[in-house]
Scaffold this active site. Structure first.
Site, short mmCIF file in Angstrom:
data_model
loop_
_atom_site.label_atom_id
_atom_site.label_comp_id
_atom_site.label_asym_id
_atom_site.label_seq_id
_atom_site.Cartn_x
_atom_site.Cartn_y
_atom_site.Cartn_z
N ASN A 11 0.86 -1.18 0.00
CA ASN A 11 0.00 0.00 0.00
C ASN A 11 0.90 1.23 0.00
OD1 ASN A 11 -1.87 2.00 0.43
ND2 ASN A 11 -2.35 1.40 2.54
N LYS A 13 0.06 4.25 -0.35
CA LYS A 13 -0.61 5.40 0.26
C LYS A 13 -0.42 6.65 -0.61
CE LYS A 13 0.11 3.31 4.73
NZ LYS A 13 0.03 3.46 6.16
N HIS A 97 -9.49 0.93 4.68
CA HIS A 97 -8.22 1.13 5.39
C HIS A 97 -8.47 2.06 6.58
CE1 HIS A 97 -4.14 2.38 6.31
NE2 HIS A 97 -3.75 1.29 5.67
N GLU A 99 -6.91 4.48 7.68
CA GLU A 99 -6.73 5.92 7.40
C GLU A 99 -7.97 6.50 6.74
OE1 GLU A 99 -2.98 5.46 5.42
OE2 GLU A 99 -2.05 4.93 7.33
N GLU A 169 -5.43 -5.20 10.45
CA GLU A 169 -4.41 -4.19 10.67
C GLU A 169 -4.71 -3.43 11.97
OE1 GLU A 169 -2.44 -3.04 6.75
OE2 GLU A 169 -4.23 -1.81 6.89
N GLY A 175 2.31 2.06 10.74
CA GLY A 175 3.25 3.18 10.59
C GLY A 175 3.93 3.59 11.88
N SER A 215 3.37 -2.33 10.42
CA SER A 215 4.82 -2.32 10.62
C SER A 215 5.50 -3.64 10.25
CB SER A 215 5.16 -1.90 12.05
OG SER A 215 4.69 -0.58 12.29
#
Ligand code: PEP
Length: 252
Positions: A11, A13, A97, A99, A169, A175, A215
């Site tokens: 991904n 992003k 996702h 985010e 996730e 991240g 991560s």
């Protein structure tokens, strides 16, 4: 190692200039060696870079988008529809996702509707679920993940699960450099698989690939992939680096 064909997603992003994306494709992705009968490798560039990547990436690597619109083509300013994705010959979308949930207000209901629309219109979907740190600390991980899955299950019939890959996730691991331990990840993956057995079917439970994301690096991929219910990864930061090749190698 899991019994299903493995899957490694990258991904990308909202990262990279077009020149950087071209360099990543030429210097990392087009040098990967993997057996596509053993592992799917799928990368998701920035929308504007997708056509260039789709044209220039070596064929066993598949290309995904990172989001799709809830609506079709038409008067929907700023949106990119599933029909546009299909028009480029692409088959994959990452949906839900964290985010998107966190910064763009995508609720379980919105995510589930996007998943339904994408699947009904021919896309395969990497559907993301996962808890926040506060949920984990309150022992609510399973409830949060179940709520996210329930919303999606309510929109799909059994046959449509063939088009779904689930990415677990944990938001606290995305991240942050804080990877879930193999045991923590396996515990939730096992919960997701038993949810599928109970609420969908044994067949779907056995066939659905469940990815871990958060991560993942070349250093932890080898241990994580040996967990029974981990069928691959959705990789963020490390998918922008040569380390992605080592993560694919760990699954090949
Ligand atoms: C992701 O955003 O899907 C992700 C897992 O990111 P990272 O690997 O950087 O934690």
């Amino acid at each position: 190692m899991a019994i299903r064909r493995l899957f490694v997603g990258g991904n990308w992003k909202c990262n990279n200039t077009l020149a950087q994306t071209k360099d990543l494709v030429n210097s990392v992705l087009n040098k990967l060696h993997f057996d596509p009968s053993k592992v799917d490798v799928v990368v998701a560039p920035v929308f504007l870079h997708v056509p260039w990547v789709a044209e220039h990436i070596q064929k066993p690597v598949q290309v995904s988008v990172q989001n799709t619109s809830l609506t079709g083509t038409g008067a929907y300013t700023g949106e990119i529809s599933v029909a546009h994705v299909k028009d480029l010959g692409l088959n994959w979308a990452i949906l839900g996702h964290s985010e998107r949930r966190q910064y763009y207000g995508e609720t379980n209901e919105v995510v589930a509707n996007k998943v339904k629309y994408a699947v009904e219109n021919g896309l395969d979907v990497i559907a993301c679920v996962g808890e926040h740190l506060a949920d984990r600390e309150a022992n609510q991980t399973n409830q949060v993940v179940e709520g996210q899955l329930e919303a999606i299950r309510g929109k799909l019939n059994e046959a449509q699960w063939e088009k779904i890959v689930i990415a677990y996730e944990p938001v606290w691991a995305i991240g942050t450099g804080k990877v879930a331990t193999p045991a923590q990840a396996q515990e939730v993956h096992e919960f997701i698989r038993s949810y599928l057995t109970q609420k969908v079917s044994q067949n779907v439970s056995q066939k659905t690939r469940i990815l871990y994301g958060g991560s993942v690096t070349e250093k932890n991929a080898g241990e994580l992939i040996h967990q029974k219910d981990i069928d691959g990864f959705l990789v963020g930061g490390a998918s922008l680096k040569p380390a992605f090749a080592d993560i694919v190698a760990a699954c090949n």
